[in-house]
Design a protein around this motif. Structure first.
Motif, PDB file in Angstrom:
ATOM      1  N   GLU A  83       0.819  -1.213   0.000  1.00 14.44           N
ATOM      2  CA  GLU A  83       0.000   0.000   0.000  1.00 14.44           C
ATOM      3  C   GLU A  83       0.850   1.259   0.000  1.00 14.44           C
ATOM      4  O   GLU A  83       0.325   2.367  -0.065  1.00 14.44           O
ATOM      5  N   THR A  84       2.148   1.098   0.117  1.00 16.95           N
ATOM      6  CA  THR A  84       3.054   2.248   0.074  1.00 16.95           C
ATOM      7  C   THR A  84       3.967   2.112  -1.135  1.00 16.95           C
ATOM      8  O   THR A  84       4.321   1.003  -1.523  1.00 16.95           O
ATOM      9  N   PRO A  85       4.343   3.236  -1.755  1.00 14.63           N
ATOM     10  CA  PRO A  85       5.087   3.154  -3.002  1.00 14.63           C
ATOM     11  C   PRO A  85       6.586   2.937  -2.818  1.00 14.63           C
ATOM     12  O   PRO A  85       7.311   2.800  -3.793  1.00 14.63           O
ATOM     13  N   VAL A  86       7.066   2.920  -1.606  1.00 17.21           N
ATOM     14  CA  VAL A  86       8.517   2.998  -1.421  1.00 17.21           C
ATOM     15  C   VAL A  86       9.129   1.611  -1.289  1.00 17.21           C
ATOM     16  O   VAL A  86       8.731   0.817  -0.445  1.00 17.21           O
ATOM     17  N   LEU A  87      10.100   1.356  -2.146  1.00 15.46           N
ATOM     18  CA  LEU A  87      10.794   0.070  -2.111  1.00 15.46           C
ATOM     19  C   LEU A  87      12.020   0.159  -1.213  1.00 15.46           C
ATOM     20  O   LEU A  87      12.459  -0.832  -0.636  1.00 15.46           O
ATOM     21  N   SER A  88      12.556   1.373  -1.073  1.00 19.39           N
ATOM     22  CA  SER A  88      13.856   1.508  -0.410  1.00 19.39           C
ATOM     23  C   SER A  88      13.787   1.269   1.098  1.00 19.39           C
ATOM     24  O   SER A  88      14.812   1.084   1.736  1.00 19.39           O
ATOM     25  N   THR A  89      12.560   1.245   1.657  1.00 19.90           N
ATOM     26  CA  THR A  89      12.482   0.965   3.087  1.00 19.90           C
ATOM     27  C   THR A  89      12.435  -0.540   3.365  1.00 19.90           C
ATOM     28  O   THR A  89      12.480  -0.958   4.509  1.00 19.90           O
ATOM     29  N   VAL A  90      12.334  -1.325   2.296  1.00 19.13           N
ATOM     30  CA  VAL A  90      12.259  -2.776   2.461  1.00 19.13           C
ATOM     31  C   VAL A  90      13.632  -3.320   2.842  1.00 19.13           C
ATOM     32  O   VAL A  90      14.623  -3.045   2.179  1.00 19.13           O
ATOM     33  N   GLU A  91      13.673  -4.077   3.908  1.00 13.41           N
ATOM     34  CA  GLU A  91      14.931  -4.726   4.267  1.00 13.41           C
ATOM     35  C   GLU A  91      15.182  -5.859   3.265  1.00 13.41           C
ATOM     36  O   GLU A  91      14.267  -6.597   2.925  1.00 13.41           O
ATOM     37  N   PRO A  92      16.411  -6.012   2.767  1.00 17.16           N
ATOM     38  CA  PRO A  92      16.631  -7.078   1.803  1.00 17.16           C
ATOM     39  C   PRO A  92      16.410  -8.450   2.434  1.00 17.16           C
ATOM     40  O   PRO A  92      16.767  -8.677   3.585  1.00 17.16           O
ATOM     41  N   GLU A  93      15.822  -9.291   1.641  1.00 19.27           N
ATOM     42  CA  GLU A  93      15.611 -10.658   2.091  1.00 19.27           C
ATOM     43  C   GLU A  93      16.938 -11.395   1.946  1.00 19.27           C
ATOM     44  O   GLU A  93      17.558 -11.379   0.894  1.00 19.27           O
ATOM     45  N   ILE A  94      17.387 -11.999   3.023  1.00 18.87           N
ATOM     46  CA  ILE A  94      18.659 -12.731   2.963  1.00 18.87           C
ATOM     47  C   ILE A  94      18.333 -14.207   3.003  1.00 18.87           C
ATOM     48  O   ILE A  94      17.794 -14.713   3.981  1.00 18.87           O
ATOM     49  N   ALA A  95      18.579 -14.890   1.856  1.00 15.89           N
ATOM     50  CA  ALA A  95      18.156 -16.295   1.739  1.00 15.89           C
ATOM     51  C   ALA A  95      19.295 -17.129   1.170  1.00 15.89           C
ATOM     52  O   ALA A  95      20.145 -16.617   0.475  1.00 15.89           O
TER      53      ALA A  95
ATOM     54  N   ASN B  70      22.472   6.965 -10.486  1.00 19.19           N
ATOM     55  CA  ASN B  70      22.763   8.393 -10.612  1.00 19.19           C
ATOM     56  C   ASN B  70      22.068   9.090  -9.444  1.00 19.19           C
ATOM     57  O   ASN B  70      20.844   9.188  -9.432  1.00 19.19           O
ATOM     58  N   PRO B  71      22.854   9.564  -8.456  1.00 13.21           N
ATOM     59  CA  PRO B  71      22.226  10.076  -7.229  1.00 13.21           C
ATOM     60  C   PRO B  71      21.365  11.322  -7.433  1.00 13.21           C
ATOM     61  O   PRO B  71      20.517  11.631  -6.589  1.00 13.21           O
ATOM     62  N   ILE B  72      21.531  12.011  -8.537  1.00 15.46           N
ATOM     63  CA  ILE B  72      20.721  13.206  -8.796  1.00 15.46           C
ATOM     64  C   ILE B  72      19.282  12.806  -9.140  1.00 15.46           C
ATOM     65  O   ILE B  72      18.328  13.422  -8.695  1.00 15.46           O
ATOM     66  N   MET B  73      19.161  11.764  -9.940  1.00 12.13           N
ATOM     67  CA  MET B  73      17.843  11.409 -10.467  1.00 12.13           C
ATOM     68  C   MET B  73      17.283  10.108  -9.914  1.00 12.13           C
ATOM     69  O   MET B  73      16.099   9.827 -10.090  1.00 12.13           O
ATOM     70  N   GLU B  74      18.129   9.305  -9.312  1.00  8.86           N
ATOM     71  CA  GLU B  74      17.690   7.944  -8.974  1.00  8.86           C
ATOM     72  C   GLU B  74      17.922   7.595  -7.505  1.00  8.86           C
ATOM     73  O   GLU B  74      18.768   8.198  -6.833  1.00  8.86           O
ATOM     74  N   THR B  75      17.159   6.603  -7.047  1.00  3.37           N
ATOM     75  CA  THR B  75      17.436   6.017  -5.739  1.00  3.37           C
ATOM     76  C   THR B  75      17.687   4.530  -5.970  1.00  3.37           C
ATOM     77  O   THR B  75      17.178   3.953  -6.924  1.00  3.37           O
ATOM     78  N   PHE B  76      18.482   3.924  -5.092  1.00  3.23           N
ATOM     79  CA  PHE B  76      18.688   2.478  -5.250  1.00  3.23           C
ATOM     80  C   PHE B  76      18.383   1.780  -3.938  1.00  3.23           C
ATOM     81  O   PHE B  76      18.459   2.381  -2.869  1.00  3.23           O
ATOM     82  N   SER B  77      18.026   0.507  -4.040  1.00  3.92           N
ATOM     83  CA  SER B  77      17.833  -0.288  -2.842  1.00  3.92           C
ATOM     84  C   SER B  77      18.204  -1.736  -3.131  1.00  3.92           C
ATOM     85  O   SER B  77      17.848  -2.267  -4.182  1.00  3.92           O
ATOM     86  N   VAL B  78      18.932  -2.325  -2.206  1.00  2.00           N
ATOM     87  CA  VAL B  78      19.262  -3.747  -2.312  1.00  2.00           C
ATOM     88  C   VAL B  78      18.022  -4.502  -1.861  1.00  2.00           C
ATOM     89  O   VAL B  78      17.574  -4.324  -0.732  1.00  2.00           O
ATOM     90  N   ILE B  79      17.429  -5.284  -2.760  1.00  2.00           N
ATOM     91  CA  ILE B  79      16.160  -5.914  -2.398  1.00  2.00           C
ATOM     92  C   ILE B  79      16.283  -7.395  -2.059  1.00  2.00           C
ATOM     93  O   ILE B  79      15.379  -7.970  -1.486  1.00  2.00           O
ATOM     94  N   ARG B  80      17.401  -8.018  -2.431  1.00  2.00           N
ATOM     95  CA  ARG B  80      17.531  -9.438  -2.113  1.00  2.00           C
ATOM     96  C   ARG B  80      18.994  -9.850  -2.163  1.00  2.00           C
ATOM     97  O   ARG B  80      19.719  -9.471  -3.077  1.00  2.00           O
TER      98      ARG B  80
END
Lengths: 95, 95
Positions: A83-95, B70-80
């Motif tokens: 329900e929230t648009p933000v992916l960056s707050t998701v903790e990475p799944e470590i598997a 690109n930190p000006i335009m983008e955000t990144f997140s480690v998801i897995r």
């Protein structure tokens, strides 16, 4: 209810990935010797009006199969329904 | 140990996304009226030799900050961070 659905689209392993190769070489030049291989895919975020997260997921899978992914070269997977648009707050799944 | 690390790279919300808009219109033409908004990002999969998943994650974050995003335009997140390369077996997180 509004759901944010993230879909990952990856090339199949057998398909060459020149963009990934270019990044691999660039990372190697920067001294990242631990990084062996790099592949690049697409990430889609759909905002879907649906009655439940399961319904939102079904719509996203149908859209992926009909338009977003090329079934010959690519695979897709719904990786998050939220329900929230933000992916960056998701903790990475470590598997 | 070999780890497969997935990184999601998204444009910041304020940045226009013409590719996402084009997909949005195409989905609308196909009858997906429930899909309100679409944004497209990149998904990287790095194969990293590291002693622990935490170390692999740190290397991936450093590579993202130095080259991939690109930190000006983008955000990144480690998801897995995983010992297997397959994302499609992951059940979507419903949050």
């Amino acid at each position: 209810m509004k759901y944010y659905v993230y879909i990952a689209i990856e090339r199949k392993e057998a398909i060459l990935d020149p963009q990934g190769k270019a990044i691999e070489h660039a990372l190697d030049s920067l001294g990242f010797k631990e990084i062996e291989n790099t592949r690049v895919g697409k990430l889609m975020r759909l905002t879907i009006n649906a009655g439940s997260p399961e319904a939102a997921r079904e719509i996203a899978e149908s859209a992926s199969a009909k338009l977003l992914a090329n079934p010959i070269m690519e695979t897709f997977s719904v990786i998050r329904v939220s329900e929230t648009p933000v992916l960056s707050t998701v903790e990475p799944e470590i598997a």
